[in-house]
Design a protein around this motif. Sequence first.
Motif, PDB file in Angstrom:
ATOM      1  N   THR A   8       0.838  -1.208   0.000  1.00  0.00           N
ATOM      2  CA  THR A   8       0.000   0.000   0.000  1.00  0.00           C
ATOM      3  C   THR A   8       0.870   1.254   0.000  1.00  0.00           C
ATOM      4  O   THR A   8       0.625   2.193  -0.776  1.00  0.00           O
ATOM      5  N   CYS A   9       1.901   1.260   0.849  1.00  0.00           N
ATOM      6  CA  CYS A   9       2.842   2.389   0.899  1.00  0.00           C
ATOM      7  C   CYS A   9       3.588   2.536  -0.427  1.00  0.00           C
ATOM      8  O   CYS A   9       3.808   3.648  -0.907  1.00  0.00           O
ATOM      9  N   GLN A  10       3.941   1.398  -1.008  1.00  0.00           N
ATOM     10  CA  GLN A  10       4.662   1.407  -2.279  1.00  0.00           C
ATOM     11  C   GLN A  10       3.812   2.018  -3.391  1.00  0.00           C
ATOM     12  O   GLN A  10       4.276   2.876  -4.150  1.00  0.00           O
ATOM     13  N   GLY A  11       2.562   1.597  -3.463  1.00  0.00           N
ATOM     14  CA  GLY A  11       1.672   2.113  -4.502  1.00  0.00           C
ATOM     15  C   GLY A  11       1.434   3.605  -4.364  1.00  0.00           C
ATOM     16  O   GLY A  11       1.491   4.352  -5.355  1.00  0.00           O
ATOM     17  N   TYR A  12       1.195   4.061  -3.132  1.00  0.00           N
ATOM     18  CA  TYR A  12       0.947   5.490  -2.903  1.00  0.00           C
ATOM     19  C   TYR A  12       2.207   6.311  -3.156  1.00  0.00           C
ATOM     20  O   TYR A  12       2.143   7.410  -3.713  1.00  0.00           O
ATOM     21  N   SER A  13       3.361   5.746  -2.779  1.00  0.00           N
ATOM     22  CA  SER A  13       4.641   6.439  -3.007  1.00  0.00           C
ATOM     23  C   SER A  13       4.909   6.605  -4.493  1.00  0.00           C
ATOM     24  O   SER A  13       5.378   7.657  -4.937  1.00  0.00           O
ATOM     25  N   GLU A  14       4.617   5.577  -5.260  1.00  0.00           N
ATOM     26  CA  GLU A  14       4.823   5.646  -6.720  1.00  0.00           C
ATOM     27  C   GLU A  14       3.967   6.742  -7.344  1.00  0.00           C
ATOM     28  O   GLU A  14       4.416   7.460  -8.235  1.00  0.00           O
ATOM     29  N   GLU A  15       2.735   6.874  -6.850  1.00  0.00           N
ATOM     30  CA  GLU A  15       1.842   7.925  -7.357  1.00  0.00           C
ATOM     31  C   GLU A  15       2.370   9.313  -7.001  1.00  0.00           C
ATOM     32  O   GLU A  15       2.334  10.233  -7.833  1.00  0.00           O
ATOM     33  N   LEU A  16       2.873   9.466  -5.781  1.00  0.00           N
ATOM     34  CA  LEU A  16       3.430  10.757  -5.358  1.00  0.00           C
ATOM     35  C   LEU A  16       4.665  11.117  -6.182  1.00  0.00           C
ATOM     36  O   LEU A  16       4.821  12.262  -6.622  1.00  0.00           O
ATOM     37  N   ILE A  17       5.528  10.123  -6.396  1.00  0.00           N
ATOM     38  CA  ILE A  17       6.755  10.364  -7.157  1.00  0.00           C
ATOM     39  C   ILE A  17       6.432  10.723  -8.605  1.00  0.00           C
ATOM     40  O   ILE A  17       7.043  11.632  -9.197  1.00  0.00           O
ATOM     41  N   LEU A  55      14.769   2.317   5.118  1.00  0.00           N
ATOM     42  CA  LEU A  55      13.489   2.947   4.783  1.00  0.00           C
ATOM     43  C   LEU A  55      13.387   4.339   5.411  1.00  0.00           C
ATOM     44  O   LEU A  55      12.997   5.310   4.750  1.00  0.00           O
ATOM     45  N   LYS A  56      13.738   4.435   6.681  1.00  0.00           N
ATOM     46  CA  LYS A  56      13.650   5.721   7.375  1.00  0.00           C
ATOM     47  C   LYS A  56      14.647   6.724   6.802  1.00  0.00           C
ATOM     48  O   LYS A  56      14.352   7.921   6.706  1.00  0.00           O
ATOM     49  N   ARG A  57      15.805   6.222   6.429  1.00  0.00           N
ATOM     50  CA  ARG A  57      16.853   7.097   5.909  1.00  0.00           C
ATOM     51  C   ARG A  57      16.533   7.567   4.488  1.00  0.00           C
ATOM     52  O   ARG A  57      16.563   8.775   4.200  1.00  0.00           O
ATOM     53  N   SER A  58      16.210   6.643   3.610  1.00  0.00           N
ATOM     54  CA  SER A  58      15.982   6.992   2.202  1.00  0.00           C
ATOM     55  C   SER A  58      14.676   7.749   1.995  1.00  0.00           C
ATOM     56  O   SER A  58      14.542   8.519   1.039  1.00  0.00           O
ATOM     57  N   ARG A  59      13.713   7.562   2.885  1.00  0.00           N
ATOM     58  CA  ARG A  59      12.425   8.267   2.777  1.00  0.00           C
ATOM     59  C   ARG A  59      12.630   9.782   2.812  1.00  0.00           C
ATOM     60  O   ARG A  59      11.908  10.537   2.161  1.00  0.00           O
ATOM     61  N   GLN A  60      13.616  10.220   3.565  1.00  0.00           N
ATOM     62  CA  GLN A  60      13.876  11.646   3.710  1.00  0.00           C
ATOM     63  C   GLN A  60      14.820  12.191   2.638  1.00  0.00           C
ATOM     64  O   GLN A  60      14.858  13.398   2.401  1.00  0.00           O
ATOM     65  N   ASN A  61      15.581  11.291   2.001  1.00  0.00           N
ATOM     66  CA  ASN A  61      16.645  11.759   1.121  1.00  0.00           C
ATOM     67  C   ASN A  61      16.554  11.325  -0.342  1.00  0.00           C
ATOM     68  O   ASN A  61      17.039  12.024  -1.216  1.00  0.00           O
ATOM     69  N   ASN A  62      15.961  10.169  -0.581  1.00  0.00           N
ATOM     70  CA  ASN A  62      15.975   9.667  -1.957  1.00  0.00           C
ATOM     71  C   ASN A  62      14.750   8.786  -2.208  1.00  0.00           C
ATOM     72  O   ASN A  62      14.681   7.657  -1.733  1.00  0.00           O
ATOM     73  N   SER A  63      13.810   9.300  -2.962  1.00  0.00           N
ATOM     74  CA  SER A  63      12.549   8.593  -3.200  1.00  0.00           C
ATOM     75  C   SER A  63      12.741   7.309  -3.998  1.00  0.00           C
ATOM     76  O   SER A  63      12.052   6.311  -3.758  1.00  0.00           O
ATOM     77  N   LEU A 101       6.518  10.831   1.814  1.00  0.00           N
ATOM     78  CA  LEU A 101       6.218   9.473   1.354  1.00  0.00           C
ATOM     79  C   LEU A 101       5.718   8.650   2.538  1.00  0.00           C
ATOM     80  O   LEU A 101       6.263   8.739   3.634  1.00  0.00           O
ATOM     81  N   PRO A 102       4.670   7.867   2.343  1.00  0.00           N
ATOM     82  CA  PRO A 102       4.101   7.088   3.455  1.00  0.00           C
ATOM     83  C   PRO A 102       5.071   6.013   3.948  1.00  0.00           C
ATOM     84  O   PRO A 102       5.710   5.332   3.152  1.00  0.00           O
ATOM     85  N   TYR A 103       5.150   5.908   5.269  1.00  0.00           N
ATOM     86  CA  TYR A 103       6.053   4.927   5.889  1.00  0.00           C
ATOM     87  C   TYR A 103       5.241   3.767   6.467  1.00  0.00           C
ATOM     88  O   TYR A 103       4.242   3.996   7.157  1.00  0.00           O
TER      89      TYR A 103
END
Length: 201
Positions: free
Chosen positions: A78-87, A143-151, A109-111
């Motif tokens: 679910t997080c992956q799908g929503y993240s892809e839409e945001l990106i 996940l926590k690190r890349s969420r803030q720095n690299n989608s 991005l949703p965690y």
Amino acid sequence: MFYTIITILLIFISFIIFLPKFKSATEQYSLGINFILTLIATLVGVLLAISITNYESDRKEKQDVIKLLNSAITAVETCQGYSEELIEYFINLPDSDNLKQEFYVKNPLPYPTYLDTLLMQSIVSKNLSGAALSELNELLINLKRSRQNNSSLYLIALSQAIKVLSLEIAFQNHEITEHQLNAQLDNIGTIADSMTPIKNK
């Protein structure tokens, strides 16, 4: 396992009593031997009951763990799908659009917080393979690190988390051996270790 060994040992002792070698002793002390055999039969019954109860309890625990792992996969997907839409939305924004400057600050991005909750549960930490538990903990950091720095790396980490969870389910269902699990997790771990946070894009 312990109860099973004790049960087998008691049955073995019972058979020894009936060997021809001990026939005279059996006849001489028939009353005492009958008492011992009755006691052994009772103990065997109790130990078998405990073994069956433990087996059923372990089996139910494993089924519960598999359910939790499947729920975790759903949460990550679910997080992956929503993240892809945001990106995708971010990529399609014109560079001149002011929204692009702070897009991920206002639209993080949703965690998958379910993963944190999953690993904190004693039933999971007790039954999960050591390799998968270690891999998931490393992925949580990524996940926590890349969420803030690299989608893009965040999406990779989400995909890796799904792979680890799927492999652990296969292991819990006895579809793969521990050796096969470790080999495939090592491959995922090599990729995860190479992840370095860079500016979000």
